[in-house]
Design an enzyme around this catalytic site. Structure first.
Site, PDB file in Angstrom:
ATOM      1  N   ASP A 122      72.160  57.541  96.402  1.00 23.92           N
ATOM      2  CA  ASP A 122      73.522  57.334  95.922  1.00 23.92           C
ATOM      3  C   ASP A 122      74.165  58.709  95.799  1.00 23.92           C
ATOM      4  O   ASP A 122      73.474  59.710  95.613  1.00 23.92           O
ATOM      5  CB  ASP A 122      73.525  56.616  94.559  1.00 23.92           C
ATOM      6  CG  ASP A 122      74.882  56.009  94.251  1.00 23.92           C
ATOM      7  OD1 ASP A 122      75.051  54.806  94.506  1.00 23.92           O
ATOM      8  OD2 ASP A 122      75.788  56.726  93.784  1.00 23.92           O
ATOM      9  N   ARG A 130      89.695  55.266  85.405  1.00 29.36           N
ATOM     10  CA  ARG A 130      88.371  55.897  85.518  1.00 29.36           C
ATOM     11  C   ARG A 130      88.364  57.343  84.992  1.00 29.36           C
ATOM     12  O   ARG A 130      87.351  57.807  84.489  1.00 29.36           O
ATOM     13  CB  ARG A 130      87.919  55.920  86.987  1.00 29.36           C
ATOM     14  CG  ARG A 130      87.667  54.558  87.601  1.00 29.36           C
ATOM     15  CD  ARG A 130      86.238  54.111  87.348  1.00 29.36           C
ATOM     16  NE  ARG A 130      85.973  52.809  87.905  1.00 29.36           N
ATOM     17  CZ  ARG A 130      85.286  52.601  89.033  1.00 29.36           C
ATOM     18  NH1 ARG A 130      84.815  53.616  89.721  1.00 29.36           N
ATOM     19  NH2 ARG A 130      85.060  51.393  89.458  1.00 29.36           N
TER      20      ARG A 130
END
Lengths: 121, 284
Positions: free
Chosen positions: B141, B32
């Protein structure tokens, strides 16, 4: 074991679809165009049909209309699988009796999801 | 990446997002964060970690947290939570709210918006049944970047094919070049707000339905228990909590109990005191 007829004039697409569907425990038959597919369906109706739009002899749209007129022809779940991906095309396929629609390119997840959607998995 | 660097990143992520990474998740960090290192011009993961350790690393830290916490989602994911919505939650709440005709829904880890938009489309399909009701969907979020995508309502062909019934695609999306955009009326049904579940969220008001799916799995046990307990404090006494398929309240909180025969669905445990007794409405 459930059966699926893969109808596409591209042998590459048929091969990819076969590999995916066999992995999902389907028994596969293949047809290169709508005419071959209709002949196959007149003998034995599959549970699912993965159907291309543009094909020689009889295209996917014409095949679908003819299929739905066959005795029991409303039974197979038809999933259009094509590069034609504008709303008008999709709406036309649904109107002709398609149960689902896959836009190429596709992968196993999408095929699996669509077959789940039509209740075959 | 040295074990020392990995520990540093683990601590940072735990503090900032609650993300609990086990020893064997180093590959996840590398996969990532290496693209982020390239994107930010730092080049390598080592350089990125060095920069994170230094001063003025706040912006980069936010980007690291976003890169590590942004997860793939798709429309009508797992199906069951949406069946539960249609068949259990909405009918019960509709009857219970016959007087004030207002229902509030919170999607606590909304990612790119597929979950709240799936609920919005479901409501649109049920328009006649919920006529006269005001139903608010708040979607939050931790990642502001992913919320921007959610707000735009623009998805790739790949994203709209997963889980979304084709009839809904035709009905609720328009094609923009190679992408698909959800229609303005569906977008208008969802309000977005950035929110870190580790921080206090009591100011959001109370909710009749909370979707908190596939986020608790990334937290350690005390963090899971803390988040669930704080959700328990803002769910109405006759409301619902929907968790992901791999998540449970068992052993974490007694504020919720399972709804029988409804996988992933929980209701406030009325024998426990600190649930919201009366629907109090939000400041939003």
């Amino acid at each position: 074991m459930k059966t699926c007829l893969v109808v596409d004039d591209s042998s590459v697409i048929r091969k990819v679809a076969r590999r995916i569907l066999e992995g999902l425990q389907f028994q596969i038959a293949e047809a290169e165009d709508g005419e071959q597919a209709l002949n196959a369906c007149q003998k034995l109706l599959p549970d699912a049909i993965l159907l291309d739009w543009n094909m020689p002899k009889m295209d996917g749209y014409e095949f679908l209309k003819a299929l739905r007129r066959l005795p029991g022809g409303d039974r197979p779940k038809v999933v259009f699988c094509t590069t034609e991906n504008d709303v008008a095309h999709i709406a036309r396929a649904l109107h002709a009796g398609a149960n689902e629609y896959i836009m190429k390119p596709f992968d196993k997840d999408i095929v699996e999801a669509k077959l789940q959607e039509v209740g075959l998995i | 990446m040295t074990p020392h660097d990995y520990d540093f990143l683990r601590t940072l992520l735990k503090q900032r997002s609650g993300l609990a990474l086990s020893d064997e998740k180093q590959y996840l960090v590398e996969s990532r964060l290496t693209p982020l290192a390239r994107k930010t011009g730092l080049g390598t993961l080592d350089a990125l970690i060095q920069k994170l350790r230094g001063p003025d690393a706040e912006r980069l830290t936010v980007e690291v947290v976003e890169a590590m916490t942004t997860n793939e989602s798709f429309f009508f994911r797992d199906k069951t939570p949406f069946e539960n919505f249609r068949e259990v939650m909405l009918p019960a709440l509709k009857a219970a709210r016959a007087r004030d005709k207002r229902i509030r829904i919170w999607c606590a880890a909304a990612s790119a918006g597929q979950e709240p938009y799936s609920l919005a489309m479901t409501l649109k399909e049920m328009a006649r049944e919920v006529e006269g009701y005001r139903i608010d969907i708040l979607a939050t979020d931790i990642s502001t970047e992913i919320l921007e995508k959610a707000k735009s309502g623009i998805y790739s062909q790949f994203e709209v094919q997963r889980g979304l019934p084709i009839q809904y695609l035709v009905k609720y999306f328009t094609k923009i070049g190679e992408m698909w955009q959800i229609t303005p009326d569906i977008r208008a049904m969802v309000q977005y707000r950035p929110l870190n579940l580790l921080r206090d969220f009591s100011n959001l008001g109370s909710f009749d339905i909370v979707y908190c799916r596939n986020v608790l799995i990334y937290f350690d046990q005390p963090t899971k228990a803390d988040v669930l307990s704080r959700i328990g404090n803002i769910v109405t006494h006759d409301g619902y909590l929907s968790l992901g398929a791999a998540e449970t309240v068992i052993g974490l909180t007694d504020l919720f109990k399972s709804v029988p025969d409804r996988r992933g669905l929980y209701a406030p445990n009325k024998s426990v005191a600190n649930v919201v007794k009366f629907p109090s409405r939000s400041v939003a």
